[in-house]
Design a protein around this motif. Structure first.
Motif, PDB file in Angstrom:
ATOM      1  N   LEU A  37      11.040   3.578  -4.751  1.00 39.17           N
ATOM      2  CA  LEU A  37      11.308   2.082  -4.852  1.00 39.17           C
ATOM      3  C   LEU A  37      12.173   1.726  -3.784  1.00 39.17           C
ATOM      4  CD1 LEU A  37      13.912   2.891  -7.486  1.00 39.17           C
ATOM      5  CD2 LEU A  37      12.566   1.420  -7.880  1.00 39.17           C
ATOM      6  N   ASP A  38      12.375   2.596  -2.426  1.00 40.92           N
ATOM      7  CA  ASP A  38      12.952   2.402  -0.813  1.00 40.92           C
ATOM      8  C   ASP A  38      11.092   1.549  -0.635  1.00 40.92           C
ATOM      9  OD1 ASP A  38      15.192   3.202  -1.531  1.00 40.92           O
ATOM     10  OD2 ASP A  38      14.681   4.913  -0.023  1.00 40.92           O
ATOM     11  N   TYR A  39      10.617   2.292  -1.037  1.00 41.48           N
ATOM     12  CA  TYR A  39       9.295   1.915  -0.074  1.00 41.48           C
ATOM     13  C   TYR A  39       8.759  -0.057  -1.185  1.00 41.48           C
ATOM     14  CZ  TYR A  39       7.604   5.368   2.161  1.00 41.48           C
ATOM     15  OH  TYR A  39       6.552   6.790   3.466  1.00 41.48           O
ATOM     16  N   GLU A  40       9.488  -0.301  -1.988  1.00 42.21           N
ATOM     17  CA  GLU A  40       9.384  -1.077  -2.741  1.00 42.21           C
ATOM     18  C   GLU A  40      10.490  -2.568  -2.030  1.00 42.21           C
ATOM     19  OE1 GLU A  40      11.341  -3.959  -7.006  1.00 42.21           O
ATOM     20  OE2 GLU A  40       9.890  -1.114  -6.890  1.00 42.21           O
ATOM     21  N   ARG A  41      11.245  -1.792  -1.762  1.00 42.34           N
ATOM     22  CA  ARG A  41      12.581  -2.631  -1.186  1.00 42.34           C
ATOM     23  C   ARG A  41      11.878  -2.784   0.461  1.00 42.34           C
ATOM     24  NH1 ARG A  41      16.566  -0.023  -4.115  1.00 42.34           N
ATOM     25  NH2 ARG A  41      16.379   2.039  -2.469  1.00 42.34           N
ATOM     26  N   ARG A  92       0.866  -1.418  -0.126  1.00 38.50           N
ATOM     27  CA  ARG A  92       0.258   0.197   0.134  1.00 38.50           C
ATOM     28  C   ARG A  92       0.958   0.882  -0.167  1.00 38.50           C
ATOM     29  NH1 ARG A  92      -5.103   2.524   0.961  1.00 38.50           N
ATOM     30  NH2 ARG A  92      -4.891   4.500   1.873  1.00 38.50           N
ATOM     31  N   LEU A  93       2.143   1.298   1.054  1.00 37.57           N
ATOM     32  CA  LEU A  93       3.049   1.881   0.238  1.00 37.57           C
ATOM     33  C   LEU A  93       3.219   2.121  -0.324  1.00 37.57           C
ATOM     34  CD1 LEU A  93       4.410   2.000   4.493  1.00 37.57           C
ATOM     35  CD2 LEU A  93       2.779   4.114   3.836  1.00 37.57           C
ATOM     36  N   VAL A  94       4.001   1.083  -1.286  1.00 38.41           N
ATOM     37  CA  VAL A  94       3.860   1.679  -2.807  1.00 38.41           C
ATOM     38  C   VAL A  94       3.325   2.234  -3.965  1.00 38.41           C
ATOM     39  CG1 VAL A  94       5.326   0.428  -4.253  1.00 38.41           C
ATOM     40  CG2 VAL A  94       5.991   0.249  -2.501  1.00 38.41           C
ATOM     41  N   ASN A  95       2.104   1.972  -3.344  1.00 38.14           N
ATOM     42  CA  ASN A  95       0.973   2.699  -4.059  1.00 38.14           C
ATOM     43  C   ASN A  95       1.277   4.343  -4.203  1.00 38.14           C
ATOM     44  OD1 ASN A  95      -1.754   2.690  -5.959  1.00 38.14           O
ATOM     45  ND2 ASN A  95      -2.196   1.519  -4.306  1.00 38.14           N
ATOM     46  N   ARG A  96       0.633   4.297  -2.451  1.00 39.60           N
ATOM     47  CA  ARG A  96       0.585   5.346  -1.860  1.00 39.60           C
ATOM     48  C   ARG A  96       1.855   6.269  -2.742  1.00 39.60           C
ATOM     49  NH1 ARG A  96      -3.485   9.021  -1.361  1.00 39.60           N
ATOM     50  NH2 ARG A  96      -1.894  10.068  -2.612  1.00 39.60           N
ATOM     51  N   SER A  97       2.838   6.077  -2.549  1.00 43.83           N
ATOM     52  CA  SER A  97       3.670   7.015  -2.843  1.00 43.83           C
ATOM     53  C   SER A  97       4.347   6.747  -4.537  1.00 43.83           C
ATOM     54  CB  SER A  97       5.273   5.965  -3.126  1.00 43.83           C
ATOM     55  OG  SER A  97       6.472   7.453  -2.951  1.00 43.83           O
ATOM     56  N   LEU A 103       0.990  13.098   1.504  1.00 44.73           N
ATOM     57  CA  LEU A 103       2.486  13.651   1.814  1.00 44.73           C
ATOM     58  C   LEU A 103       2.193  13.311   3.533  1.00 44.73           C
ATOM     59  CD1 LEU A 103       5.615  14.283   1.269  1.00 44.73           C
ATOM     60  CD2 LEU A 103       4.529  16.605   1.516  1.00 44.73           C
ATOM     61  N   ASP A 104       0.798  13.892   3.789  1.00 43.63           N
ATOM     62  CA  ASP A 104       0.801  13.629   5.457  1.00 43.63           C
ATOM     63  C   ASP A 104       1.083  12.556   5.905  1.00 43.63           C
ATOM     64  OD1 ASP A 104      -0.145  14.436   7.947  1.00 43.63           O
ATOM     65  OD2 ASP A 104      -1.684  13.908   7.683  1.00 43.63           O
ATOM     66  N   GLU A 105       0.071  11.026   4.507  1.00 47.04           N
ATOM     67  CA  GLU A 105      -0.007   9.836   5.358  1.00 47.04           C
ATOM     68  C   GLU A 105       1.528   9.181   5.158  1.00 47.04           C
ATOM     69  OE1 GLU A 105      -1.795   6.073   3.186  1.00 47.04           O
ATOM     70  OE2 GLU A 105      -2.946   7.700   2.761  1.00 47.04           O
ATOM     71  N   LEU A 106       2.023   9.609   3.939  1.00 50.04           N
ATOM     72  CA  LEU A 106       3.478   8.473   4.380  1.00 50.04           C
ATOM     73  C   LEU A 106       4.448   9.515   5.265  1.00 50.04           C
ATOM     74  CD1 LEU A 106       4.366   8.900   0.119  1.00 50.04           C
ATOM     75  CD2 LEU A 106       3.408   6.880   1.582  1.00 50.04           C
ATOM     76  N   ASN A 107       4.149  10.529   6.030  1.00 49.18           N
ATOM     77  CA  ASN A 107       4.991  10.741   6.814  1.00 49.18           C
ATOM     78  C   ASN A 107       4.664  10.027   8.148  1.00 49.18           C
ATOM     79  OD1 ASN A 107       6.809  13.532   6.152  1.00 49.18           O
ATOM     80  ND2 ASN A 107       5.362  13.513   5.571  1.00 49.18           N
ATOM     81  N   LYS A 108       3.301   9.580   8.176  1.00 48.11           N
ATOM     82  CA  LYS A 108       3.047   9.193   8.885  1.00 48.11           C
ATOM     83  C   LYS A 108       3.211   7.217   9.162  1.00 48.11           C
ATOM     84  CE  LYS A 108      -0.513  13.197  10.928  1.00 48.11           C
ATOM     85  NZ  LYS A 108      -2.223  12.984  10.643  1.00 48.11           N
ATOM     86  N   ALA A 109       3.205   6.661   8.490  1.00 48.73           N
ATOM     87  CA  ALA A 109       3.212   5.289   7.742  1.00 48.73           C
ATOM     88  C   ALA A 109       4.216   5.024   9.195  1.00 48.73           C
ATOM     89  CB  ALA A 109       4.177   5.406   6.969  1.00 48.73           C
ATOM     90  N   PRO A 110       4.129   4.439  10.288  1.00 52.53           N
ATOM     91  CA  PRO A 110       5.264   3.500  10.916  1.00 52.53           C
ATOM     92  C   PRO A 110       5.677   2.824  10.116  1.00 52.53           C
ATOM     93  CG  PRO A 110       3.054   2.149  10.859  1.00 52.53           C
ATOM     94  CD  PRO A 110       2.862   3.248  10.075  1.00 52.53           C
ATOM     95  N   GLN A 111       6.376   2.574   9.129  1.00 55.52           N
ATOM     96  CA  GLN A 111       7.066   2.023   8.569  1.00 55.52           C
ATOM     97  C   GLN A 111       8.248   1.941   8.187  1.00 55.52           C
ATOM     98  OE1 GLN A 111       3.931   2.047   7.274  1.00 55.52           O
ATOM     99  NE2 GLN A 111       3.065  -0.181   7.903  1.00 55.52           N
TER     100      GLN A 111
END
Length: 261
Positions: free
Chosen positions: A251-255, A145-150, A191-199
């Motif tokens: 790419l970092d989220y994909e890894r 989901r983070l790959v998708n959002r980014s 951007l706000d969602e990604l900043n809050k991602a615990p991963q």
């Protein structure tokens, strides 16, 4: 300059089609590749409008050509990956629209036909989004989901620039300003969602800080449009800088997604 794009793009497409079969890509890479199709479709429309508005035409011609080749390469890899019937159907729908879109995008930019180009770009975006959702659903991964959002942020960087150029060219489309404002608002929510991602790792958080700073600079340029003072070269340059940063982030989220399987 523009007229030489057709044979070059077709040659690149043929070369991509003739590549030997590769190992199937992972779910995380498939989400990234399908998400990249969303971005490339908007980038192609942006490049078309750059040529139409005489904004860095040489750069636009190069970007248009490379974007078309990248769509072809991604489509081939996704076709080899297609893990179920729903993914295959979504890919077929996007491919049908792509063939029409590519043909129009390679013609000399014209204000009269720009409405049709934007319509096809919008359809390809929606179908590519459906493809991403099917792949993410199949993967069942929160990291995917983070790959998708980014990846969607990556698309929005190009969509915002494309809509800005359409307003600069004063195209007779009633929804342009509303779509532009909606894309800007969505970018900020993403951007706000990604900043809050615990991963997020420390490296990812540093990248998000850089993207945030670049975004604030871009917003300052957007405000000039309120007074009909358009600065397309500034917005195009800023959107490309954002794209490069978000590409690395994706790419970092994909890894990250690959390591969490």
């Amino acid at each position: 300059m523009f007229k030489i794009l057709l044979p070059t793009s077709l040659l690149l497409g043929l070369l991509a089609a003739s590549l030997p079969c590769q190992a199937a890509i992972s779910d995380a890479e498939a989400v990234n590749r399908a998400g990249m199709q969303r971005m490339l479709g908007q980038r192609i429309a942006k490049s078309y409008l750059m040529i139409g508005t005489d904004t860095r035409v040489d750069l636009a011609a190069s970007q248009l050509d490379s974007s078309i080749a990248s769509v072809e390469e991604n489509a081939q890899l996704l076709d080899e990956y297609a893990a179920n019937d729903a993914i295959r159907k979504a890919l077929e729908d996007a491919t049908q629209t792509w063939h029409q879109y590519r043909q129009l995008a390679l013609t000399q930019p014209d204000r009269e036909q720009s409405a049709e180009l934007l319509r096809l770009a919008e359809r390809f975006l929606g179908q590519s989004e459906a493809l991403v959702q099917e792949i993410e659903r199949h993967s069942g991964s929160q990291a995917a989901r983070l790959v998708n959002r980014s990846g969607r942020q990556r698309m929005l960087s190009q969509r915002i620039a494309m809509l800005y150029l359409a307003m600069t060219w004063k195209l007779p489309e009633q929804r342009l300003r509303g779509d532009f404002d909606a894309a800007v608002a969505e970018f900020e929510r993403g951007l706000d969602e990604l900043n809050k991602a615990p991963q997020n790792t420390e490296q990812i958080n540093r990248q998000l800080d850089q993207i945030g700073a670049q975004w604030r600079f871009a917003r300052a340029g957007f405000s000039l449009a309120d007074d009909a003072r358009f600065v397309p070269t500034v917005i195009v340059t800023t959107s490309d800088s954002l794209l490069r940063k978000i590409e690395q982030l994706t790419l970092d989220y994909e890894r990250l997604a690959g390591s969490s399987r």
